[in-house]
Scaffold this active site. Structure first.
Site, short mmCIF file in Angstrom:
data_model
loop_
_atom_site.label_atom_id
_atom_site.label_comp_id
_atom_site.label_asym_id
_atom_site.label_seq_id
_atom_site.Cartn_x
_atom_site.Cartn_y
_atom_site.Cartn_z
N GLY A 48 1.09 -1.07 -0.12
CA GLY A 48 0.11 0.07 -0.05
C GLY A 48 1.02 1.36 -0.18
O GLY A 48 2.00 1.17 0.26
N GLN A 53 3.66 10.06 1.15
CA GLN A 53 4.67 9.27 0.98
C GLN A 53 5.55 9.48 -0.28
O GLN A 53 6.91 9.32 -0.43
CB GLN A 53 4.55 7.74 1.04
CG GLN A 53 4.02 7.32 2.45
CD GLN A 53 4.03 5.66 2.39
OE1 GLN A 53 2.86 5.05 2.19
NE2 GLN A 53 4.94 5.07 2.90
N CYS A 101 6.82 -0.28 6.70
CA CYS A 101 6.36 0.97 6.11
C CYS A 101 7.68 1.51 5.27
O CYS A 101 8.62 1.48 5.42
CB CYS A 101 6.21 2.30 6.99
SG CYS A 101 5.59 3.93 6.27
N LEU A 102 7.27 1.82 3.94
CA LEU A 102 8.09 2.21 2.81
C LEU A 102 8.92 3.55 3.45
O LEU A 102 9.99 3.79 2.81
CB LEU A 102 7.45 2.47 1.31
CG LEU A 102 6.87 1.23 0.93
CD1 LEU A 102 6.30 1.74 -0.37
CD2 LEU A 102 7.90 0.28 0.60
N HIS A 143 -3.26 1.54 8.39
CA HIS A 143 -1.85 2.21 8.07
C HIS A 143 -2.04 3.12 7.23
O HIS A 143 -1.43 4.24 7.57
CB HIS A 143 -1.24 0.74 7.64
CG HIS A 143 0.56 1.31 7.62
ND1 HIS A 143 1.37 0.81 8.12
CD2 HIS A 143 1.04 2.07 6.57
CE1 HIS A 143 2.61 1.19 7.61
NE2 HIS A 143 2.53 2.10 6.73
N GLU A 144 -2.73 2.96 6.21
CA GLU A 144 -2.64 4.44 5.13
C GLU A 144 -3.55 5.48 5.31
O GLU A 144 -3.06 6.72 5.21
CB GLU A 144 -3.08 3.87 3.82
CG GLU A 144 -2.51 2.38 2.95
CD GLU A 144 -0.90 2.50 3.18
OE1 GLU A 144 -0.43 3.80 3.02
OE2 GLU A 144 -0.22 1.73 2.91
N HIS A 147 -1.43 7.52 7.63
CA HIS A 147 -0.38 8.19 6.84
C HIS A 147 -1.19 9.80 6.38
O HIS A 147 -0.44 10.59 6.40
CB HIS A 147 -0.27 7.56 5.52
CG HIS A 147 1.08 6.63 5.65
ND1 HIS A 147 2.35 7.21 6.11
CD2 HIS A 147 1.33 5.39 5.50
CE1 HIS A 147 3.22 6.40 6.11
NE2 HIS A 147 2.63 5.17 5.59
ZN ZN Z 1 3.37 3.55 5.58
#
Ligand code: ZN
Length: 173
Positions: A48, A53, A101-102, A143-144, A147
């Site tokens: 995701g 991000q 997480c990226l 999670h998203e 963000h």
């Molecule tokens: Zn993330």
């Protein structure tokens, strides 16, 4: 052609801002951003990705799990683009599970999340829709969703249970 964008890393202020609503979900620049985010997520082996991000402070994210080196056990679904999402209902039942997480490379942590959700969002076609999510998909959503409100999973994880990605993959095998 989609462009692989640079991923904002922990410490970048954009990751801590509350994102702006998407004013026109059907705008061509949104379609371009979504295509780039998908390519970026795929390239980085994510499941995701949220617009902050890629340095765009917009309430937009994509849920796009498929098995990869970072998530060998992920299920595959058609990517779901969600704009201006809201949570309509969430289960009382919580489940703890590993997340990464990226924007926080090399680290994994255990995060409690609601097991099931009903959510409302706008897709690329501009249509407002509702969906029920559960399990891993509900986890990715939460999670998203964090963000776009300036939160990261490490805010919710017990710091004593953090692991490097290498140790996390050792635990899986
Ligand atoms: Zn993330």
């Amino acid at each position: 052609m989609a462009i692989i964008r640079q991923i904002a890393q922990l410490g970048r202020p954009v990751l801590r801002k509350v994102a702006e609503p998407v004013a026109d979900p059907t705008a061509p620049e949104i379609a371009t951003l979504v295509a780039d985010m998908l390519a970026t997520c795929e390239d980085a082996n994510g499941v995701g990705i949220a617009a902050p991000q890629v340095h765009e402070s917009l309430a937009l994210f994509i849920i796009c799990p498929r098995p990869n080196v970072r998530y060998p056990e992920a299920q595959t679904i058609e990517p779901i683009v969600m704009m201006n999402p809201e949570i309509v209902w969430k289960s009382d039942e919580m489940e703890s599970g590993w997340e990464g997480c990226l924007s926080v490379p090399g680290i994994r942590g255990i995060v409690p999340r609601h097991l099931a959700l009903r959510v409302r969002f706008t897709g690329l076609d501009g249509v407002r829709q509702e969906a029920e999510l559960s399990g891993f998909i509900a986890r990715i959503f939460q999670h998203e969703y964090d963000h776009i409100r300036g939160m990261l999973y490490i805010d919710r994880a017990d710091p004593r249970e953090l692991a490097t990605e290498k140790e996390y993959l050792n635990l899986l095998s």
